[in-house]
Design an enzyme around this catalytic site. Structure first.
Site, PDB file in Angstrom:
ATOM      1  N   LYS A  23      -3.534  21.707  -2.102  1.00 60.81           N
ATOM      2  CA  LYS A  23      -4.302  21.834  -0.866  1.00 60.81           C
ATOM      3  C   LYS A  23      -3.661  22.900   0.009  1.00 60.81           C
ATOM      4  O   LYS A  23      -2.482  22.792   0.356  1.00 60.81           O
ATOM      5  CB  LYS A  23      -4.301  20.479  -0.146  1.00 60.81           C
ATOM      6  N   GLY A  71       0.858  -1.188   0.000  1.00 58.12           N
ATOM      7  CA  GLY A  71       0.000   0.000   0.000  1.00 58.12           C
ATOM      8  C   GLY A  71       0.892   1.235   0.000  1.00 58.12           C
ATOM      9  O   GLY A  71       2.092   1.175  -0.320  1.00 58.12           O
ATOM     10  N   GLU A 110      -7.154  15.401  10.109  1.00 59.24           N
ATOM     11  CA  GLU A 110      -6.077  16.362   9.823  1.00 59.24           C
ATOM     12  C   GLU A 110      -5.071  15.757   8.852  1.00 59.24           C
ATOM     13  O   GLU A 110      -3.917  16.190   8.801  1.00 59.24           O
ATOM     14  CB  GLU A 110      -5.412  16.831  11.118  1.00 59.24           C
ATOM     15  N   LEU A 156      -0.676   1.671   8.622  1.00 59.66           N
ATOM     16  CA  LEU A 156      -1.835   1.288   9.431  1.00 59.66           C
ATOM     17  C   LEU A 156      -1.503   0.194  10.445  1.00 59.66           C
ATOM     18  O   LEU A 156      -2.188   0.070  11.463  1.00 59.66           O
ATOM     19  CB  LEU A 156      -2.977   0.831   8.513  1.00 59.66           C
ATOM     20  N   GLU A 194      -6.422  10.470   0.626  1.00 59.01           N
ATOM     21  CA  GLU A 194      -6.256  11.374  -0.508  1.00 59.01           C
ATOM     22  C   GLU A 194      -5.745  12.757  -0.142  1.00 59.01           C
ATOM     23  O   GLU A 194      -5.404  13.534  -1.024  1.00 59.01           O
ATOM     24  CB  GLU A 194      -7.613  11.520  -1.216  1.00 59.01           C
TER      25      GLU A 194
HETATM   26  C1  LIG Z   1     -11.323   6.018   5.918  1.00 57.13           C
HETATM   27  C2  LIG Z   1      -9.895   6.366   5.756  1.00 57.13           C
HETATM   28  C3  LIG Z   1      -9.542   7.582   5.154  1.00 57.13           C
HETATM   29  C4  LIG Z   1      -8.196   7.940   5.029  1.00 57.13           C
HETATM   30  N1  LIG Z   1      -7.868   9.157   4.524  1.00 57.13           N
HETATM   31  C5  LIG Z   1      -6.573   9.563   4.567  1.00 57.13           C
HETATM   32  C6  LIG Z   1      -6.193  10.869   4.145  1.00 57.13           C
HETATM   33  O1  LIG Z   1      -6.998  11.652   3.658  1.00 57.13           O
HETATM   34  N2  LIG Z   1      -4.896  11.214   4.267  1.00 57.13           N
HETATM   35  C7  LIG Z   1      -3.940  10.365   4.767  1.00 57.13           C
HETATM   36  O2  LIG Z   1      -2.787  10.751   4.912  1.00 57.13           O
HETATM   37  N3  LIG Z   1      -4.275   9.113   5.117  1.00 57.13           N
HETATM   38  C8  LIG Z   1      -5.551   8.703   5.041  1.00 57.13           C
HETATM   39  N4  LIG Z   1      -5.879   7.436   5.423  1.00 57.13           N
HETATM   40  C9  LIG Z   1      -4.838   6.508   5.782  1.00 57.13           C
HETATM   41  C10 LIG Z   1      -4.192   5.927   4.548  1.00 57.13           C
HETATM   42  O3  LIG Z   1      -5.138   5.365   3.716  1.00 57.13           O
HETATM   43  C11 LIG Z   1      -3.210   4.877   4.981  1.00 57.13           C
HETATM   44  O4  LIG Z   1      -2.406   5.377   5.989  1.00 57.13           O
HETATM   45  C12 LIG Z   1      -2.316   4.495   3.879  1.00 57.13           C
HETATM   46  O5  LIG Z   1      -3.016   4.178   2.737  1.00 57.13           O
HETATM   47  C13 LIG Z   1      -1.408   3.375   4.286  1.00 57.13           C
HETATM   48  O6  LIG Z   1      -2.007   2.155   4.289  1.00 57.13           O
HETATM   49  P1  LIG Z   1      -1.052   0.916   4.457  1.00 57.13           P
HETATM   50  O7  LIG Z   1      -0.110   0.885   3.314  1.00 57.13           O
HETATM   51  O8  LIG Z   1      -0.514   0.908   5.832  1.00 57.13           O
HETATM   52  O9  LIG Z   1      -2.067  -0.331   4.375  1.00 57.13           O
HETATM   53  P2  LIG Z   1      -2.870  -0.956   3.147  1.00 57.13           P
HETATM   54  O10 LIG Z   1      -3.193   0.018   2.105  1.00 57.13           O
HETATM   55  O11 LIG Z   1      -4.010  -1.703   3.766  1.00 57.13           O
HETATM   56  O12 LIG Z   1      -1.860  -2.003   2.515  1.00 57.13           O
HETATM   57  C14 LIG Z   1      -1.611  -3.253   3.126  1.00 57.13           C
HETATM   58  C15 LIG Z   1      -0.767  -4.093   2.188  1.00 57.13           C
HETATM   59  O13 LIG Z   1      -0.407  -5.298   2.855  1.00 57.13           O
HETATM   60  C16 LIG Z   1      -0.643  -6.385   1.991  1.00 57.13           C
HETATM   61  N5  LIG Z   1      -0.895  -7.586   2.796  1.00 57.13           N
HETATM   62  C17 LIG Z   1      -1.663  -7.694   3.904  1.00 57.13           C
HETATM   63  N6  LIG Z   1      -1.666  -8.975   4.329  1.00 57.13           N
HETATM   64  C18 LIG Z   1      -0.858  -9.658   3.491  1.00 57.13           C
HETATM   65  C19 LIG Z   1      -0.455 -11.035   3.386  1.00 57.13           C
HETATM   66  N7  LIG Z   1      -0.911 -11.966   4.235  1.00 57.13           N
HETATM   67  N8  LIG Z   1       0.369 -11.386   2.378  1.00 57.13           N
HETATM   68  C20 LIG Z   1       0.833 -10.465   1.493  1.00 57.13           C
HETATM   69  N9  LIG Z   1       0.487  -9.181   1.540  1.00 57.13           N
HETATM   70  C21 LIG Z   1      -0.357  -8.779   2.521  1.00 57.13           C
HETATM   71  C22 LIG Z   1      -1.841  -5.966   1.163  1.00 57.13           C
HETATM   72  O14 LIG Z   1      -1.935  -6.711  -0.002  1.00 57.13           O
HETATM   73  C23 LIG Z   1      -1.473  -4.504   0.911  1.00 57.13           C
HETATM   74  O15 LIG Z   1      -0.586  -4.436  -0.175  1.00 57.13           O
HETATM   75  C24 LIG Z   1      -7.205   7.051   5.501  1.00 57.13           C
HETATM   76  C25 LIG Z   1      -7.560   5.820   6.047  1.00 57.13           C
HETATM   77  C26 LIG Z   1      -8.890   5.474   6.182  1.00 57.13           C
HETATM   78  C27 LIG Z   1      -9.244   4.140   6.777  1.00 57.13           C
END
Ligand SMILES: Cc1cc2nc3c(=O)[nH]c(=O)nc-3n(C[C@H](O)[C@H](O)[C@H](O)COP(=O)(O)OP(=O)(O)OC[C@H]3O[C@@H](n4cnc5c(N)ncnc54)[C@H](O)[C@@H]3O)c2cc1C
Length: 500
Positions: free
Chosen positions: A76, A12, A342, A333, A47
């Site tokens: 922004k 992600g 924010e 996350l 976003e």
């Molecule tokens: C409702 C909402 C609104 C948001 N709005 C904002 C915003 O406006 N601004 C901002 O800065 N942030 C925002 N965020 C936060 C932002 O979306 C996340 O911080 C960011 O996208 C990071 O996500 P991540 O990469 O940690 O997790 P994810 O996007 O969930 O990625 C997890 C990754 O791990 C992989 N994975 C998981 N388990 C396995 C497994 N067993 N084997 C192999 N791969 C695996 C998945 O395939 C994926 O590639 C928002 C979050 C939410 C919930």
């Protein structure tokens, strides 16, 4: 002994930001593997950002025009809050400064003095914010300084599609040597003696070994939580929202250079304008509102036609008890979640990965290094948490049990002190490099109706006449120059036309 093999679990925003920075700054001699599962996918939202993202993009050598074009990006200048302090209220947390300090006296003290003297010409605090004056007119230009003045120019961040951002980062990272494996991790293999992670096993049977593991697996926290058993500190007692319903829609007639945050009965709605669509979502407390009602409120408050079915995301606000455990660092996350009020999540990814680079371990994994990292990230999380709680707590709304409960709840001591200090003296101090500046706290406190009883005696050094002229000059320079900026839509079009 140097670390040679880094394994990033998750593709992600967190995974690809980590890969991009590590390749750029530590690439030589380091083998970086990123594992992601198409079957699981990513969280698919996120976003809005804050200004320091520019530092990150520059650090990895990203070209702004290419990036804005590839991600559907817009500019922004702040976040507009509607219905937060009270129904019908509206203010902006605008980036950048407000007014201009004189010597050691922060600007808002002069404004407070004029207000307390009953001077009508003092006007609104935001008459002294160049970002606000540009944003509210849908105008934007890159401008470090207001011409022929000592005043700071525009301070910007971006709105963009986080999925497209991750894809853009992936291109650069793979070109820089990151090996990507698509596959689902089924097992995490630990050292029998010290409990360190040695490898992960994929559904295909393949095993990937590493010295250092970065857990970017999202809410499931596959390594730090599931495998290493690190607990989660729940902050729901202060931040009761636990669901978001998100839906993309066509843009309305304006292309606003700011995020909108509109408070509803049991939460709030975001509107984020991208080039090709608007991101919309309703964050709410499931204890106070049903999903059906929350969806109806969201769908009734779109500015354009929906472009997909709404989808619900569940979350629990809080932080990982430790962010770095043994040879595993959680980023994104998996390390914690604060609602997007924010726009701090992507920023917290940035600071975590920058910290990791600055505290990059060797194979001894020095305990003091890990403790320092955990203390710094913990402090940052907690201060951002306080800032978000502030928005909920400081309200005069009497139209729902949700807002009454937020107003009446006991807040963390660190926040109580800040509120008391501002209420009694007009003073705000930024502590230990915390993320949000004095001006950010000022805008939310004043915007939500907290006016201090006093201001610093340093503000008395101007005569009444001097004070009047000082404030009038600032208003005039800001107003005239904001009116001359190009439109936001035009600025975006001009930038992407220069992309390769
Ligand atoms: C409702 C909402 C609104 C948001 N709005 C904002 C915003 O406006 N601004 C901002 O800065 N942030 C925002 N965020 C936060 C932002 O979306 C996340 O911080 C960011 O996208 C990071 O996500 P991540 O990469 O940690 O997790 P994810 O996007 O969930 O990625 C997890 C990754 O791990 C992989 N994975 C998981 N388990 C396995 C497994 N067993 N084997 C192999 N791969 C695996 C998945 O395939 C994926 O590639 C928002 C979050 C939410 C919930």
């Amino acid at each position: 002994m140097r670390i040679r093999r880094v394994v990033i679990v998750g593709g992600g925003t967190a995974g690809w930001m980590s890969a991009a920075l590590l390749t750029k700054v530590l690439g030589t001699g380091l083998s970086i593997t990123l594992i992601e599962s198409d079957e699981i996918g990513t969280v698919g939202v996120g976003e809005a950002t804050i200004p320091p993202i520019q530092v990150f993009n520059q650090a990895i050598g990203m070209n702004e025009a290419d990036f804005v074009k590839a991600t559907g990006g817009t500019f922004k200048l702040g976040i507009e809050f509607e219905n937060w302090g009270g129904l019908g209220d509206r203010y902006m947390h605008a980036f950048g400064t407000i007014g201009r300090p004189l010597g050691l006296t922060p600007f808002h003290n002069f404004w407070l003095r004029a207000r307390q003297a009953g001077r009508a010409d003092a006007g609104s605090l935001w008459n002294y914010s160049f970002n606000y004056q540009a944003a509210s007119r849908d105008r934007y230009a890159r401008l470090d300084r207001i011409p022929n003045s000592p005043l700071e120019g525009i301070v910007e961040a971006y709105h963009f599609d986080a999925g497209l951002y991750a894809r853009f980062l992936r291109q650069g990272s793979e070109a820089g040597g990151v090996k990507r494996i698509e596959g689902m991790i089924m097992g995490v293999n630990r050292d029998g003696e010290n409990g360190f992670i040695r490898s992960v096993t994929l559904k295909s049977g393949e095993t990937v070994e590493g010295d250092l593991f970065i857990d970017c697996s999202g809410f499931r926290a596959l390594l730090i939580g599931e495998a290493l058993g690190v607990g989660y500190e729940d902050w729901t007692r202060w931040l009761p929202c636990d669901r978001a319903i998100a839906v993309p829609a066509e843009n309305g007639p304006r292309l606003r250079p700011y995020t909108q945050s509109i408070a509803h009965k049991a939460g709030w709605q975001w509107r984020i304008p991208l080039q090709h669509r608007a991101g919309n979502g309703h964050v709410f407390s499931s204890n106070h509102m049903s999903e059906d009602e929350a969806a109806a409120i969201l769908m009734g408050n779109l500015e354009g036609k929906p472009l997909a079915d709404p989808r619900t995301i569940r979350f629990r606000t809080g932080r990982r008890a430790t962010f770095w455990e043994k040879n595993c660092v959680s980023v994104g996350l998996s390390s914690g979640f604060l609602e997007p009020l924010e726009s701090t999540s992507i920023h917290l990814i940035q600071t975590s990965i920058v910290r990791l680079v600055q505290m990059f371990p060797d194979l001894n994994f020095a305990a003091a290094n890990i403790a320092e990292y955990n203390a710094q990230v913990g402090f940052e999380y907690e201060r951002v948490r306080d800032f978000i709680i502030l928005h909920y707590h400081l309200n005069r709304r009497t139209d729902s049990a949700f807002w009454t409960a937020c107003r009446e709840m006991a807040v963390p001591e660190s926040l109580t002190h800040r509120l008391d200090l501002f209420r009694q003296t007009g003073r705000i101090f930024r502590e230990n490099n915390e993320l949000f500046s004095e001006v950010a706290w000022l805008q939310v406190m004043v915007g939500q109706g907290l006016m201090p009883e006093s201001f610093t005696p340093l503000a008395d050094k101007l005569s009444d006449d001097q004070l009047g002229r000082y404030l009038a000059d600032l208003r005039q320079i800001i107003d005239a120059n904001a009116g001359r900026l190009p439109g936001h839509r035009e600025a975006v079009a001009r930038l992407i036309a220069s992309a390769v």
